[in-house]
Design an enzyme around this catalytic site. Structure first.
Site, PDB file in Angstrom:
ATOM      1  N   ARG A  52     -15.783  12.021  84.664  1.00  0.00           N
ATOM      2  CA  ARG A  52     -14.500  12.682  84.435  1.00  0.00           C
ATOM      3  C   ARG A  52     -13.607  11.849  83.600  1.00  0.00           C
ATOM      4  O   ARG A  52     -12.854  12.157  82.434  1.00  0.00           O
ATOM      5  CB  ARG A  52     -13.641  13.015  85.588  1.00  0.00           C
ATOM      6  CG  ARG A  52     -12.157  13.247  85.534  1.00  0.00           C
ATOM      7  CD  ARG A  52     -11.436  13.843  86.885  1.00  0.00           C
ATOM      8  NE  ARG A  52     -11.694  13.395  87.893  1.00  0.00           N
ATOM      9  CZ  ARG A  52     -11.587  12.415  88.438  1.00  0.00           C
ATOM     10  NH1 ARG A  52     -10.744  11.437  87.916  1.00  0.00           N
ATOM     11  NH2 ARG A  52     -11.886  12.197  89.649  1.00  0.00           N
ATOM     12  N   TYR A 104       2.298  31.642  71.102  1.00  0.00           N
ATOM     13  CA  TYR A 104       1.145  32.238  71.767  1.00  0.00           C
ATOM     14  C   TYR A 104       1.669  32.804  73.297  1.00  0.00           C
ATOM     15  O   TYR A 104       2.127  32.083  74.052  1.00  0.00           O
ATOM     16  CB  TYR A 104       0.078  31.095  71.945  1.00  0.00           C
ATOM     17  CG  TYR A 104      -1.113  31.596  72.631  1.00  0.00           C
ATOM     18  CD1 TYR A 104      -2.131  32.729  72.143  1.00  0.00           C
ATOM     19  CD2 TYR A 104      -1.458  30.890  74.072  1.00  0.00           C
ATOM     20  CE1 TYR A 104      -3.261  32.933  72.777  1.00  0.00           C
ATOM     21  CE2 TYR A 104      -2.560  31.835  74.571  1.00  0.00           C
ATOM     22  CZ  TYR A 104      -3.429  32.598  74.097  1.00  0.00           C
ATOM     23  OH  TYR A 104      -4.478  32.911  74.785  1.00  0.00           O
ATOM     24  N   ASP A 176       0.898  23.230  67.735  1.00  0.00           N
ATOM     25  CA  ASP A 176      -0.041  23.970  68.053  1.00  0.00           C
ATOM     26  C   ASP A 176      -0.772  24.518  66.592  1.00  0.00           C
ATOM     27  O   ASP A 176      -0.384  25.367  66.023  1.00  0.00           O
ATOM     28  CB  ASP A 176       0.275  25.294  69.103  1.00  0.00           C
ATOM     29  CG  ASP A 176      -0.911  26.236  69.281  1.00  0.00           C
ATOM     30  OD1 ASP A 176      -1.965  25.798  68.672  1.00  0.00           O
ATOM     31  OD2 ASP A 176      -1.044  26.813  70.371  1.00  0.00           O
ATOM     32  N   LYS A 201     -11.153  28.711  69.233  1.00  0.00           N
ATOM     33  CA  LYS A 201     -10.928  29.516  68.009  1.00  0.00           C
ATOM     34  C   LYS A 201     -11.703  29.055  66.606  1.00  0.00           C
ATOM     35  O   LYS A 201     -13.011  28.883  67.103  1.00  0.00           O
ATOM     36  CB  LYS A 201      -9.325  29.557  67.717  1.00  0.00           C
ATOM     37  CG  LYS A 201      -8.617  29.886  68.894  1.00  0.00           C
ATOM     38  CD  LYS A 201      -8.835  31.487  69.836  1.00  0.00           C
ATOM     39  CE  LYS A 201      -8.215  31.453  71.186  1.00  0.00           C
ATOM     40  NZ  LYS A 201      -6.771  31.100  71.284  1.00  0.00           N
TER      41      LYS A 201
HETATM   42  C1  LIG Z   1      -5.807  31.014  72.347  1.00  0.00           C
HETATM   43  C2  LIG Z   1      -4.820  30.189  72.164  1.00  0.00           C
HETATM   44  C3  LIG Z   1      -4.314  29.132  73.093  1.00  0.00           C
HETATM   45  C4  LIG Z   1      -4.829  28.957  74.369  1.00  0.00           C
HETATM   46  O1  LIG Z   1      -6.012  28.541  74.343  1.00  0.00           O
HETATM   47  P1  LIG Z   1      -7.213  29.029  75.436  1.00  0.00           P
HETATM   48  O2  LIG Z   1      -8.353  28.152  74.894  1.00  0.00           O
HETATM   49  O3  LIG Z   1      -7.323  30.220  75.463  1.00  0.00           O
HETATM   50  O4  LIG Z   1      -6.728  28.326  76.723  1.00  0.00           O
HETATM   51  C5  LIG Z   1      -3.129  28.397  72.595  1.00  0.00           C
HETATM   52  N1  LIG Z   1      -2.598  28.535  71.323  1.00  0.00           N
HETATM   53  C6  LIG Z   1      -2.946  29.556  70.339  1.00  0.00           C
HETATM   54  C7  LIG Z   1      -2.280  29.526  69.190  1.00  0.00           C
HETATM   55  C8  LIG Z   1      -4.212  30.137  70.743  1.00  0.00           C
HETATM   56  O5  LIG Z   1      -4.451  31.078  69.772  1.00  0.00           O
END
Ligand SMILES: *Cc1c(COP(=O)(O)O)cnc(C)c1O
Length: 385
Positions: A52, A104, A176, A201
């Site tokens: 961990r 998001y 983000d 992504k």
């Molecule tokens: C998908 C996404 C998230 C969340 O990520 P997960 O891997 O689905 O938990 C946060 N911010 C943005 C801009 C996203 O596209």
């Protein structure tokens, strides 16, 4: 394989954080699927005690992404939301957070339904309007959470201006960077304090892993994130770390092609007589096109457009054949979705309409298929409008 301190982006994507495996010479970092590590003697070990806390595959990925985000250290989590959860631990009860509007949907849900229970408050503002942004600060504002470009309307935030404003009010700026990827935008070099991603992504890029990462530059932030990652335990698995590490190797190539396909498809949709508005930062008609040119090195593969009604959106979504109707984005294959009922279903209707996330809005994550096939597919669906 020694990486120069001034190595360029594509070179860093391939090599940063990775050494041939010392025991075999394997060029690819192995998947260290282990829970613990044998110690040589009491108190004597190789820096790995429990998985961990430390894992060599995860560590290679963390170093790789820290390097390509121009940060000092990275911390990988089990999802993008878990990464956002780790960032939230910078807050204390009573703190106030300024959040970019049309953030998001999952982020909004986490802030609104979970964190508000802990005496934290959130203001959602259009950060493109610097007066509104400045007016949202209170004496308790500790953190500014910005997403640019935003989902699904592709609005931009001027990051150097946001950093200046946040720092003047002694708040941390967290960005983000999931939509742009470090290939197209590097928030830490524009003044942000922390940058985070859903690696699900573009960083992984192949729609086969869920993960997240936070990258920091300052020693005290790094120390806290390392502590929290271990204390909270929402770590990225060795296999997922390995997959994302495989993904970042081709990030520059993929982003270049996502951007090329995105631009052509955005122009194509914009020229269709039945489409009202196209949101894509590469188009001259985008209200922040100049900012996009200044702040980004390419416009990416995300676009959305207005069909005028729920029926219109349904017609397009139900008639594409090559594009897959699915949530998520940033993979090699083209995905098409309906923000109002899919990604943004948790945002109240009034708020959604105020933001422009209407029932007629359709979002596309443009993949790497031949652009002529994508155009043909969308054309036959749009022609039914
Ligand atoms: C998908 C996404 C998230 C969340 O990520 P997960 O891997 O689905 O938990 C946060 N911010 C943005 C801009 C996203 O596209």
């Amino acid at each position: 394989m020694k990486l120069n301190a001034n190595a360029r982006f594509a070179t860093k994507c391939l090599h940063a954080g990775q050494q041939p495996d010392p025991s075999t010479g394997a060029i690819i970092t192995p998947i260290f699927q282990t829970s613990t590590y044998v110690q040589e003697a009491l108190g004597r070990h190789k820096g790995f005690e429990y998985a961990r806390t430390q894992n060599p595959t995860r560590q290679a990925l963390e170093q790789n992404i820290a390097a390509i985000e121009s940060g000092a250290e990275g911390f990988a989590f089990a999802s993008g939301m878990a990464a956002i959860g780790a960032v939230a631990t910078f807050l204390r009860a009573g703190d106030h957070v300024i959040v970019s509007d049309n953030v998001y949907g999952g982020t909004f849900r986490f802030f609104d339904k979970v964190l508000r229970r802990y005496d934290l408050s959130f203001s959602y503002v259009n950060m493109a309007d610097l007066n509104a942004f400045e007016g949202a600060f209170t004496s308790g504002t500790r953190l500014v959470f910005a997403e640019t470009p935003t989902n699904p309307l592709m609005r931009l935030i001027d990051l150097p201006a946001a950093a200046e404003l946040s720092h003047r009010r002694c708040a941390l700026l967290v960005v983000d960077n999931t939509f742009a990827s470090p290939c197209l935008q590097q928030p830490l070099t524009l003044g942000a304090d922390l940058v985070l991603h859903s690696t699900t992504k573009y960083l992984n890029g192949h729609s086969d892993s869920v993960g997240g990462i936070v990258v920091a530059t300052r020693a005290e932030d790094i120390e806290w994130l390392r502590f929290v990652q271990n204390a909270q335990g929402a770590i990225l698995s060795p296999f997922d770390s390995w997959l994302v590490l495989r993904g970042t190797k081709t990030l520059p190539l993929r982003m270049a092609q996502h951007s090329r396909n995105g631009m052509v498809l955005a122009e194509f949709v914009a020229s269709h007589p039945k489409v009202r508005t196209v949101h894509y930062p590469g188009l001259h008609s985008h209200p922040q096109h100049e900012l996009a040119r200044r702040q980004m090195r390419g416009f990416g593969g995300m676009l959305s457009f207005e069909t005028g009604s729920l029926d219109g959106a349904r017609t397009v979504l139900n008639h594409v054949r090559l594009m897959a109707l699915a949530e998520s984005l940033g993979g090699v294959e083209t995905l098409i979705s309906h923000p109002a009922t899919m990604t943004h279903a948790s945002v109240p209707v009034a708020e959604r309409n105020a933001l422009g996330i209407t029932d007629g809005l359709v979002r596309i994550s443009v993949g790497l298929e031949d652009i002529d096939d994508l155009k043909e597919d969308l054309a036959q669906a749009l022609d039914r409008l």
